[in-house]
Design an enzyme around this catalytic site. Sequence first.
Site, PDB file in Angstrom:
ATOM      1  N   TYR A  54     -12.642  -0.215  -1.204  1.00 25.81           N
ATOM      2  CA  TYR A  54     -11.458  -0.512  -0.395  1.00 25.81           C
ATOM      3  C   TYR A  54     -11.847  -1.294   0.849  1.00 25.81           C
ATOM      4  O   TYR A  54     -12.963  -1.148   1.344  1.00 25.81           O
ATOM      5  CB  TYR A  54     -10.768   0.800   0.029  1.00 25.81           C
ATOM      6  CG  TYR A  54     -10.046   1.513  -1.079  1.00 25.81           C
ATOM      7  CD1 TYR A  54      -9.880   0.966  -2.338  1.00 25.81           C
ATOM      8  CD2 TYR A  54      -9.520   2.796  -0.863  1.00 25.81           C
ATOM      9  CE1 TYR A  54      -9.216   1.657  -3.343  1.00 25.81           C
ATOM     10  CE2 TYR A  54      -8.857   3.482  -1.863  1.00 25.81           C
ATOM     11  CZ  TYR A  54      -8.712   2.914  -3.096  1.00 25.81           C
ATOM     12  OH  TYR A  54      -8.059   3.594  -4.084  1.00 25.81           O
ATOM     13  N   SER A 236       0.221   5.305  -6.762  1.00 24.19           N
ATOM     14  CA  SER A 236       1.271   4.284  -6.897  1.00 24.19           C
ATOM     15  C   SER A 236       2.597   4.874  -7.357  1.00 24.19           C
ATOM     16  O   SER A 236       3.245   4.346  -8.271  1.00 24.19           O
ATOM     17  CB  SER A 236       0.837   3.161  -7.838  1.00 24.19           C
ATOM     18  OG  SER A 236      -0.231   2.430  -7.286  1.00 24.19           O
ATOM     19  N   LEU A 238       5.359   4.670  -5.986  1.00 17.37           N
ATOM     20  CA  LEU A 238       6.437   3.721  -5.686  1.00 17.37           C
ATOM     21  C   LEU A 238       6.203   2.370  -6.356  1.00 17.37           C
ATOM     22  O   LEU A 238       6.910   1.405  -6.069  1.00 17.37           O
ATOM     23  CB  LEU A 238       6.580   3.544  -4.166  1.00 17.37           C
ATOM     24  CG  LEU A 238       7.007   4.802  -3.405  1.00 17.37           C
ATOM     25  CD1 LEU A 238       7.016   4.550  -1.904  1.00 17.37           C
ATOM     26  CD2 LEU A 238       8.376   5.277  -3.870  1.00 17.37           C
ATOM     27  N   GLY A 241       5.925  -0.733  -4.280  1.00 13.72           N
ATOM     28  CA  GLY A 241       7.150  -1.090  -3.564  1.00 13.72           C
ATOM     29  C   GLY A 241       8.330  -1.391  -4.447  1.00 13.72           C
ATOM     30  O   GLY A 241       9.465  -1.472  -3.954  1.00 13.72           O
ATOM     31  N   LYS A 246      13.324  -2.663  -2.229  1.00 11.58           N
ATOM     32  CA  LYS A 246      13.274  -3.835  -1.351  1.00 11.58           C
ATOM     33  C   LYS A 246      13.231  -5.160  -2.109  1.00 11.58           C
ATOM     34  O   LYS A 246      13.493  -6.216  -1.528  1.00 11.58           O
ATOM     35  CB  LYS A 246      12.088  -3.731  -0.394  1.00 11.58           C
ATOM     36  CG  LYS A 246      10.718  -3.758  -1.036  1.00 11.58           C
ATOM     37  CD  LYS A 246       9.660  -3.571   0.061  1.00 11.58           C
ATOM     38  CE  LYS A 246       8.259  -3.474  -0.511  1.00 11.58           C
ATOM     39  NZ  LYS A 246       7.272  -3.209   0.563  1.00 11.58           N
TER      40      LYS A 246
END
Length: 353
Positions: A54, A236, A238, A241, A246
Site C-alpha cells: 500500500y 470493498s 461499497l 464507491g 455517487k
Amino acid sequence: MEHIPLGRSDLVVSRVCLGTMTFGERQVDERTAFAILDRALERGVDFVDTAEMYPVPPSAERYGDTERMLGRWFAQRPGARASVVLATKVSGAARAYHWIRDGKADPDPDDFVAACDASLRRLGTDVIDLYQVHWPVRHVPMFGGMYFEPSRLRPCMGVLAQLEALQRLVRAGKVRYVGVSNETPWGVAEFVHLADAHALPRIVSVQNNYSLLSRVVDNGLDEVLHHAGVSLLAYSPLAFGLLTGKYDARGLDDPARPGRLAIYDSMRQQRWGRPESLAAARRYNALARAHGLTPLQLALAFCHHNWRVASTVVGVTSVAQLDENLDAWDTALPPELTAEVDRIRWEIRDPAQ
C-alpha cells in the site's frame, strides 16, 4: 461498536475494520490519515488493516508508504499501538509489481520472513497481530478473473511451505496470528487441512472482496469458512464507491463527484469499471432509496449483519466519510428488503466478482 473473536483464536476485533490502502495517495495525506485514525479509535474501531504494497494504486515510488505512515502515527500517539489490533500483508506472486522483491516473480520462505521484518520496521512495532498472505502465490482467478486454468500452473512455494514460513514468524514472536486474502475455497481448505495435519499455525481469517456486487463467497466459500472456523473480513463493501450512489446520475466521469474510479484509470480497468457493475449498482441503489435508505446504508448493512462476515473493512478519505460509514452500523434490513436484494442477485449474479 461490537467486537468478535477471529476464527478459533483469542484475537478480538471490532466488527468494522479500518482499511488504509488510500493512506499516502493523493486523496489522503498524512494529516488526514492521522485524523481518520484518531476518529476510528474514538468510535471504537480498534482493528486496522494495511499491507506492504500500500497505498493503492501500487507504485514503486510509494511502496510501503502506508505502513510508514502508520508507524509515524503510532510514534506520535503513546499507547495507540497497544489499543489497536494491527493487520498487514505479505504480497503473493509479484505479478506486474516489479519493485516487490526486486522483480522476483514468486516468494520463497525467506522472502516471507524478510517481508515481515521490513513491515515491522516500517510500522515501528515488535509484533503484528494478524499477518496475511495478500493473494495466492499460485495461479488462481482473482481481481476480476473468471476461470481457473490448469495450464497456467507452475512450480511455486506451496501451501505447506508457506505455513512453515509463517510458523517461523510466530515462533519468533513477530506475528501472533496468520490469515490469507483473495483466497479460494480450495485454498482456505488446504491451509486449514495442512495446518491441522502438521501442527502449524492455523489461519484465523480470509480477507476477500464481498459486497452486493460480488457475492461469490456465497457460492461455497461460506460453507468452508463455517465448518473450518475461519472468519471472513469483507473488503470493498461499497464496491469502490459504486454502491454509494455517487456515480448513478452521470457515470464514472462526473466532474462534480470525482472518486477513485474517476481519478485512477487503472482502477476503472478492473472489475469495478465494468458497465455491468455500474448498471447493477444503480439497481441496488434505487432499491435502497425506495425503502427509505441511502445506498451506502443498504450496502454496509448487507455486510455488517450478514452471518458470513466477522468484520467489514471500510476505506475512507475523510473523517466525515468514516462517520457516515460507522453510522450505518445501526441500519437494519427488513426481511422483505433482503428478499428483494436476493431477487436482483438471481438476475444479475456477481458483475464485480
